[in-house]
Design an enzyme around this catalytic site. Structure first.
Site, PDB file in Angstrom:
ATOM      1  N   ARG A  30     -51.010  -6.675  -8.916  1.00  0.00           N
ATOM      2  CA  ARG A  30     -52.222  -7.137  -9.124  1.00  0.00           C
ATOM      3  C   ARG A  30     -52.753  -6.621 -10.513  1.00  0.00           C
ATOM      4  NH1 ARG A  30     -53.265 -10.801  -5.179  1.00  0.00           N
ATOM      5  NH2 ARG A  30     -52.586 -10.036  -3.236  1.00  0.00           N
ATOM      6  N   ASP A  31     -53.352  -7.455 -11.408  1.00  0.00           N
ATOM      7  CA  ASP A  31     -54.094  -6.994 -12.775  1.00  0.00           C
ATOM      8  C   ASP A  31     -55.361  -5.988 -12.321  1.00  0.00           C
ATOM      9  OD1 ASP A  31     -53.746  -8.072 -15.947  1.00  0.00           O
ATOM     10  OD2 ASP A  31     -55.603  -6.984 -15.420  1.00  0.00           O
ATOM     11  N   ILE A  32     -55.344  -4.947 -13.148  1.00  0.00           N
ATOM     12  CA  ILE A  32     -56.404  -4.031 -12.672  1.00  0.00           C
ATOM     13  C   ILE A  32     -57.742  -4.467 -13.249  1.00  0.00           C
ATOM     14  CG2 ILE A  32     -56.364  -2.674 -14.897  1.00  0.00           C
ATOM     15  CD1 ILE A  32     -56.194  -0.056 -13.155  1.00  0.00           C
ATOM     16  N   ASN A  88     -48.294 -13.033 -23.413  1.00  0.00           N
ATOM     17  CA  ASN A  88     -48.690 -12.800 -24.849  1.00  0.00           C
ATOM     18  C   ASN A  88     -47.726 -12.048 -25.646  1.00  0.00           C
ATOM     19  OD1 ASN A  88     -51.377 -13.961 -24.215  1.00  0.00           O
ATOM     20  ND2 ASN A  88     -52.017 -12.198 -23.216  1.00  0.00           N
ATOM     21  N   GLU A  96     -51.375  -6.400 -25.379  1.00  0.00           N
ATOM     22  CA  GLU A  96     -51.772  -4.908 -25.197  1.00  0.00           C
ATOM     23  C   GLU A  96     -50.708  -4.050 -24.693  1.00  0.00           C
ATOM     24  OE1 GLU A  96     -55.353  -5.092 -23.054  1.00  0.00           O
ATOM     25  OE2 GLU A  96     -56.381  -5.849 -24.463  1.00  0.00           O
ATOM     26  N   VAL A  97     -49.859  -4.345 -23.869  1.00  0.00           N
ATOM     27  CA  VAL A  97     -48.930  -3.536 -23.268  1.00  0.00           C
ATOM     28  C   VAL A  97     -47.608  -4.097 -23.661  1.00  0.00           C
ATOM     29  CG1 VAL A  97     -47.838  -2.548 -21.130  1.00  0.00           C
ATOM     30  CG2 VAL A  97     -50.377  -2.982 -21.236  1.00  0.00           C
ATOM     31  N   HIS A 101     -44.877  -9.246 -19.776  1.00  0.00           N
ATOM     32  CA  HIS A 101     -45.210  -9.380 -18.578  1.00  0.00           C
ATOM     33  C   HIS A 101     -45.769 -10.919 -18.450  1.00  0.00           C
ATOM     34  CE1 HIS A 101     -48.085  -7.313 -21.084  1.00  0.00           C
ATOM     35  NE2 HIS A 101     -49.023  -8.187 -20.538  1.00  0.00           N
ATOM     36  N   MET A 102     -45.554 -11.496 -17.470  1.00  0.00           N
ATOM     37  CA  MET A 102     -45.929 -12.989 -17.185  1.00  0.00           C
ATOM     38  C   MET A 102     -47.410 -12.796 -16.322  1.00  0.00           C
ATOM     39  SD  MET A 102     -44.182 -16.143 -15.003  1.00  0.00           S
ATOM     40  CE  MET A 102     -43.241 -16.520 -16.520  1.00  0.00           C
ATOM     41  N   HIS A 103     -48.551 -13.340 -16.835  1.00  0.00           N
ATOM     42  CA  HIS A 103     -49.796 -13.374 -16.169  1.00  0.00           C
ATOM     43  C   HIS A 103     -49.757 -14.412 -15.343  1.00  0.00           C
ATOM     44  CE1 HIS A 103     -52.347 -10.556 -18.721  1.00  0.00           C
ATOM     45  NE2 HIS A 103     -51.288 -10.956 -19.662  1.00  0.00           N
TER      46      HIS A 103
END
Ligand code: AMP
Length: 116
Positions: A30-32, A88, A96-97, A101-103
């Site tokens: 889970r995204d923070i 992104n 940013e990271v 990563h796939m959101h």
């Protein structure tokens, strides 16, 4: 060689994260800073910094991101209503990271995709 990010520590369980899925190829957590009721990041266990760095040999793991996204969407109860998958790339893309990563974002109606 590309530098590891905080996501390496999550994959290796060196720092806590709400991991919802892990196998030999990918990890999902889970995204923070969730931007919707459901916001999960699905990442390859292998470091691939950006979409620009994906190679032909990564096609299996890239496909796995989608099958795991589908599975999590179903488990989270958002498959039928729908959701958005976002990846992104680099600064103009808002990355940013630098570990791709796939959101997986859902749980509410999302507005039109931001193109500005
Ligand atoms: P991006 O802007 O596409 O690179 O997205 C990076 C995402 O990683 C953001 O949505 C952050 O909230 C998320 N994030 C950063 N650090 C962590 C962490 N330690 N655990 C979970 N999500 C994180």
């Amino acid at each position: 060689m590309a530098e590891e990010t905080i996501f390496r520590k999550i994959i290796d369980k060196e720092i806590p994260a709400d991991v919802v899925y892990q196998d030999e190829l990918v990890t999902a957590f889970r995204d923070i800073n969730p931007r919707a009721p459901i916001h999960v990041l699905i990442i390859p266990n292998k470091l691939i910094p950006t979409v620009n760095d994906i190679e032909a040999e990564d096609e299996l793991v890239m496909g796995r991101l989608f099958t795991v996204a589908k599975k999590i969407a179903k488990e989270e109860g958002i498959a039928q209503d729908g959701y958005r998958l976002i990846m992104n790339c680099n600064s103009y893309g808002g990355q940013e990271v630098y570990h791709i990563h796939m959101h997986l974002v859902g749980g509410r109606a999302l507005g039109p995709i931001l193109l500005s």
